[in-house]
Each structure stands twice: as C-alpha cells, then as structure tokens.
Design an enzyme around this catalytic site. Structure first.
Site, PDB file in Angstrom:
ATOM      1  N   LEU A   1       0.867  -1.168   0.000  1.00  0.00           N
ATOM      2  CA  LEU A   1       0.000   0.000   0.000  1.00  0.00           C
ATOM      3  C   LEU A   1       0.904   1.219   0.000  1.00  0.00           C
ATOM      4  CD1 LEU A   1      -2.777  -0.802   2.660  1.00  0.00           C
ATOM      5  CD2 LEU A   1      -2.896  -1.079   0.173  1.00  0.00           C
ATOM      6  N   ASP A   2       0.541   2.245  -0.761  1.00  0.00           N
ATOM      7  CA  ASP A   2       1.313   3.482  -0.744  1.00  0.00           C
ATOM      8  C   ASP A   2       1.379   4.021   0.679  1.00  0.00           C
ATOM      9  OD1 ASP A   2       1.638   3.377  -3.492  1.00  0.00           O
ATOM     10  OD2 ASP A   2      -0.136   4.586  -3.884  1.00  0.00           O
ATOM     11  N   ARG A   3       2.409   4.772   0.955  1.00  0.00           N
ATOM     12  CA  ARG A   3       2.614   5.305   2.300  1.00  0.00           C
ATOM     13  C   ARG A   3       1.368   6.000   2.857  1.00  0.00           C
ATOM     14  NH1 ARG A   3       7.954   8.260   4.337  1.00  0.00           N
ATOM     15  NH2 ARG A   3       7.371   8.537   6.511  1.00  0.00           N
TER      16      ARG A   3
ATOM     17  N   THR B   1      -1.731   5.655   1.914  1.00  0.00           N
ATOM     18  CA  THR B   1      -2.966   4.867   1.791  1.00  0.00           C
ATOM     19  C   THR B   1      -3.134   4.024   3.043  1.00  0.00           C
ATOM     20  OG1 THR B   1      -2.762   4.734  -0.619  1.00  0.00           O
ATOM     21  CG2 THR B   1      -4.168   3.100   0.446  1.00  0.00           C
TER      22      THR B   1
END
Length: 308
Positions: A147-149, A151
């Site tokens: 997951l993106d930072r 998100t």
C-alpha cells in the site's frame, strides 16, 4: 479422544471470565486439543489465538501448534481484549488476523509498507518482522503486495517464502475481493465505470497511462459512486489488476484525481491526507482453502467534506 471425536477436558468459564481454563485428560497436541475443546471456533481462529500468545500451558505461554500435552496439565485461553505486549508495540499498525501462514493487518496512513532509501526502520514490514521474531528468532515475514505510504487499510504478509510464492503465483485466483474506497475531486457524472490502460513509469518515477496495447503493464480499474457532492465524490474502487499507483493514475485519467494526491493532479488538501483506503481484502487461505474476508472501516474524515 471420546466417541464424538473430541478430546476430554474439564472447562471452567464464568460469564464474565477473562479466560477459559481446561484440564488435559489424555495425550494430545495443543492445537487439536484447544480446537476440540472450544466449540464453534474455526481452525484458523484457534491458530490466530495461539500465534498471539493467548494460550498458556501450566502458566507458560505456548505458541507452537504441535506442543505435546500430558494428562493433568492446565491449559488456559485468555480472552483479554489487549492481546499482549507484542502487538501493543506496533506503531501505525494493528493485527487483524495471524496464523502460521499469513498475517493480515490494518495499516494507517503515513506508514511505509516496506523500506525506501530514505527510511528503513519505521515500516510495516520491519515492525512485523520484529513481532514474529519475539516468539521465534528464526521467523520471517514476506511481502505479498504493498500500500502506498499515505494509503490506509487492509494488507497481508506471508510468513514463509513458500506461502509468498504460492499466493503471488496464484494471486488472481487466490484474491477473491480487493476493494478500495477513494475520495476524489469533483462530482462524478457516471455512477459507475471501468478504466483500462497500459501503465508506464517515466524517469521521474511517475506512472502514466498509454492507450497503445501492450505498451506497458495492463491495468483495469472498476469504480462505482457511493456518494456524490458538489465538490467531491466517494467511490468504491475494485482492482482487476494490481499495478503501482493504478487507482491514482486512473482517477487522474477520468478527471477526478484522488484528494490530496498532488503527484497526480489533486488541488485539494481538504482531509490532510491521501483520500485512498484499502477497504476489503478477501482471499482463499493457502493451506485450508477457506475464503477469509477482512474489512477496514472507511476513515470518518472521508465523509466530512460532504457535511454542510
């Protein structure tokens, strides 16, 4: 084992008891004994209880599933809401499920999934590695997806390289549902739709779409409007493929960038974070074949922009 296939045990559990106490009456392995003694509990549920250190044998915490039991020993299952010091040490992370094969967690926005050149310590991966090694110094965790930072939401790690490879090789079939919620800029006119493109990365490490077939990685995103206002829309987003920054790029492509996503065209910082949340993850367990579904609630801050 008695005629009904259960291990005999004497259990004491008051209505307000914080633990269930069991007395072993014949030789057995710990997992089988607890599973047989706790009616209504699934095998994965009992494995999770064991992995969290909620079971003691004669007062000593035991996490090994095949731990041998002898007649007369006392087994206690703790039902305390706080599941031990190991999890309380996690920052920006909480464990939703853990067994011998996988760990499912809720990651908060702002926490890296894995290390970057700038930050190596405070990551979900590093914290979970330390978590599993508190009970077994040789234990490891393995990345399945990221997951993106910025998100938040549900993500999963494997606890062996074998399970990692099994799930990654069979990802499309193993993952039954992977749903996000995205808060995007503007009023989405169509109540639902599909975005398809081939994603590429430029020298600045920014992903972008190409409509030329096979010019990059195929990416398919399905979306449905959950709530639409004058300035913002809340979308349910389902991934058919899982590419880097896929949702963020595709929302930009349809003219409705994710709130807070300056990298992909957002002009709004209305909620002080990226408006993207991994809402549901459902997968077929690599060992049991059981479909397991985990849901993380939509952050309340996503709804504030709709209040008048």
């Amino acid at each position: 084992m008695n005629k009904k296939g259960r291990f005999p045990a004497q259990a004491t559990e008051g209505k307000k008891a914080s633990a269930t106490e069991l007395v072993v009456e014949q030789p057995a392995e710990l997992l089988d004994f607890v599973l047989a003694s706790l009616a209504g509990r699934s095998r994965n549920s009992v494995k999770s209880i064991l992995a969290r250190g909620q079971i003691t044998v004669d007062g000593r915490t035991v996490t090994k599933y095949d731990h041998p039991l002898k007649p007369g020993q006392q087994v206690a299952v703790s039902w305390a809401k706080v599941i031990g010091e190991r999890e309380s040490q996690l920052a920006g992370l909480s464990i939703l499920h853990e067994d011998e094969d996988v760990i499912v967690v809720h990651k908060e926005a702002g926490l890296l999934s894995i290390a970057t050149a700038q930050e190596k310590d405070m990551t979900a991966y590093r914290q979970l590695m330390e978590h599993v090694r508190r009970s077994d110094p040789r234990a490891r965790v393995f990345i399945l997806h990221r997951l993106d930072r910025d998100t938040s939401g549900v993500m999963m790690f494997a606890k062996s390289e074998r399970v990692q490879q099994q799930l990654q090789n069979d990802w499309q079939d193993a993952v039954q549902e992977r749903t996000y919620v995205a808060l995007v800029e503007g009023a989405v006119r169509s109540p639902e739709g599909t975005v398809k493109s081939w994603l590429k990365e430029n020298k600045a490490m920014v992903m972008y779409s190409s409509q030329k077939p096979d010019d990059g990685q195929l990416a398919i995103t399905h979306y449905k409007a959950l709530k639409t206002g004058k300035d913002y829309s809340l979308l349910e987003v389902r991934l058919e493929t899982g590419r880097k920054n896929q949702i963020r790029v595709h929302m930009k492509d349809i003219g409705h960038p994710v709130v807070g996503d300056k990298k992909y065209g957002s002009r709004s910082g209305a909620i002080g974070r990226l408006g993207l949340h991994a809402h549901v993850l459902a997968f077929r367990h690599p060992r049991s074949g059981e479909v397991m579904r985990f849901e993380s609630k939509v952050p309340p801050v996503f709804m504030r922009v709709f209040k008048e």
